[in-house]
Design a protein around this motif. Sequence first.
Motif, PDB file in Angstrom:
ATOM      1  N   THR A  15       0.930 -40.367  -4.252  1.00  0.00           N
ATOM      2  CA  THR A  15       1.639 -39.776  -5.389  1.00  0.00           C
ATOM      3  C   THR A  15       1.608 -38.255  -5.318  1.00  0.00           C
ATOM      4  OG1 THR A  15       1.085 -41.669  -6.802  1.00  0.00           O
ATOM      5  CG2 THR A  15       1.718 -39.628  -7.908  1.00  0.00           C
ATOM      6  N   MET A  16       0.491 -37.683  -4.925  1.00  0.00           N
ATOM      7  CA  MET A  16       0.361 -36.231  -4.860  1.00  0.00           C
ATOM      8  C   MET A  16       1.264 -35.639  -3.785  1.00  0.00           C
ATOM      9  SD  MET A  16      -3.232 -34.192  -5.080  1.00  0.00           S
ATOM     10  CE  MET A  16      -3.289 -32.463  -5.553  1.00  0.00           C
TER      11      MET A  16
ATOM     12  N   TRP B 298       4.247 -31.499 -10.866  1.00  0.00           N
ATOM     13  CA  TRP B 298       2.805 -31.339 -10.644  1.00  0.00           C
ATOM     14  C   TRP B 298       2.089 -32.655 -10.892  1.00  0.00           C
ATOM     15  CZ3 TRP B 298       1.792 -27.067  -8.166  1.00  0.00           C
ATOM     16  CH2 TRP B 298       2.585 -25.925  -8.382  1.00  0.00           C
ATOM     17  N   ILE B 299       1.020 -32.861 -10.160  1.00  0.00           N
ATOM     18  CA  ILE B 299       0.293 -34.118 -10.271  1.00  0.00           C
ATOM     19  C   ILE B 299      -0.283 -34.294 -11.666  1.00  0.00           C
ATOM     20  CG2 ILE B 299      -1.850 -33.092  -9.406  1.00  0.00           C
ATOM     21  CD1 ILE B 299      -0.589 -36.726  -8.857  1.00  0.00           C
ATOM     22  N   TRP B 300      -0.607 -33.188 -12.367  1.00  0.00           N
ATOM     23  CA  TRP B 300      -1.183 -33.348 -13.708  1.00  0.00           C
ATOM     24  C   TRP B 300      -0.145 -33.793 -14.742  1.00  0.00           C
ATOM     25  CZ3 TRP B 300      -1.675 -28.343 -11.352  1.00  0.00           C
ATOM     26  CH2 TRP B 300      -0.694 -27.434 -11.736  1.00  0.00           C
TER      27      TRP B 300
ATOM     28  N   ALA C  35      -4.290 -31.723  -1.793  1.00  0.00           N
ATOM     29  CA  ALA C  35      -4.433 -33.165  -1.551  1.00  0.00           C
ATOM     30  C   ALA C  35      -5.199 -33.427  -0.264  1.00  0.00           C
ATOM     31  CB  ALA C  35      -3.054 -33.822  -1.483  1.00  0.00           C
TER      32      ALA C  35
ATOM     33  N   CYS D  19       4.811 -35.866  -5.104  1.00  0.00           N
ATOM     34  CA  CYS D  19       5.065 -34.861  -6.144  1.00  0.00           C
ATOM     35  C   CYS D  19       5.444 -33.525  -5.506  1.00  0.00           C
ATOM     36  CB  CYS D  19       3.822 -34.680  -7.017  1.00  0.00           C
ATOM     37  SG  CYS D  19       3.575 -35.975  -8.251  1.00  0.00           S
TER      38      CYS D  19
ATOM     39  N   LYS E 113       1.197 -36.476 -14.348  1.00  0.00           N
ATOM     40  CA  LYS E 113       0.901 -37.902 -14.328  1.00  0.00           C
ATOM     41  C   LYS E 113      -0.607 -38.055 -14.544  1.00  0.00           C
ATOM     42  CE  LYS E 113       4.781 -39.093 -11.336  1.00  0.00           C
ATOM     43  NZ  LYS E 113       5.236 -39.774 -10.107  1.00  0.00           N
TER      44      LYS E 113
ATOM     45  N   GLN F 227       0.523 -28.322  -3.522  1.00  0.00           N
ATOM     46  CA  GLN F 227      -0.262 -29.530  -3.798  1.00  0.00           C
ATOM     47  C   GLN F 227      -0.687 -30.245  -2.520  1.00  0.00           C
ATOM     48  OE1 GLN F 227       1.213 -31.632  -7.733  1.00  0.00           O
ATOM     49  NE2 GLN F 227       2.991 -30.870  -6.630  1.00  0.00           N
TER      50      GLN F 227
END
Length: 262
Positions: free
Chosen positions: A214-215, A225-227, A146, A218, A229, A142
Amino acid sequence: MKEQWEWRKQILSLGLFDLKKTSAGAVLGSFWFFAKPAVYIFCFWFALEVGLKSGNQTGSDVPYILWLMGGLIPWFYMQDILGAGIDVFKRYSYLVTKIKFPLPGIPTIYSISTMIIQAGLVAALLIVFFLCGQTADWYLLQIPVAMVLMFVFFDLFSLMTSCLSAISKDFKNLLQTLSTPLFWLSGVIFDVYSMGIPAIEAILMFNPVTFFVTMYRCAVYDKMWIWEKPEAIIGFVVVFILQLIATTIIYKRTHEEVADVL
């Protein structure tokens, strides 16, 4: 995009040259790109974990330093864009007034040099990650995603704000005034998701700084995983689309006046 692709070699060369020029004249050279972030991270770590015992409040076995670095390291890139990046046309005024250089490529020059420093800071983050006894996993993927998103988003932001800053100094002063509040109100040094105030949490989801922080977290701290959230993704997509539209409109209306103003 077409202009930037046609001038890609020149843009990349100027981005690398800008980085070399910044470190020129210093005995330690590129060391200073990382010295200031290292001091900032240490001071925040000492104040928050040693002084305020914030690390004991997370309820996680992952070292608190990773949570802190996951927020501060992307912020260093965004801070540079919110500083010099909002007025790059004056920084590279010779490209605007003396050379027939595409305006959209000028913010990219500064974005490239700044992103190279960000890549070095990410490497330092990964070193600390492994020194803390963490093992490599798929969540780390990620971080490069990002970085790409952050580069594209803030390159557009730099183009939009540089057009406006060239026309009006008041706009530049406004953004510089908002830089410090943005740091303290974006979840860089606090957990947005544990505030317990739904209305404020919902508003902060539309803050791109919060999304990138946040990414990163994570990937290195939350191990998710960011998804997972979705509210963060929705907020970022909405802001990205609005910024893309705004940048297109502002550029079309101001790009012919920038050279004359400078």
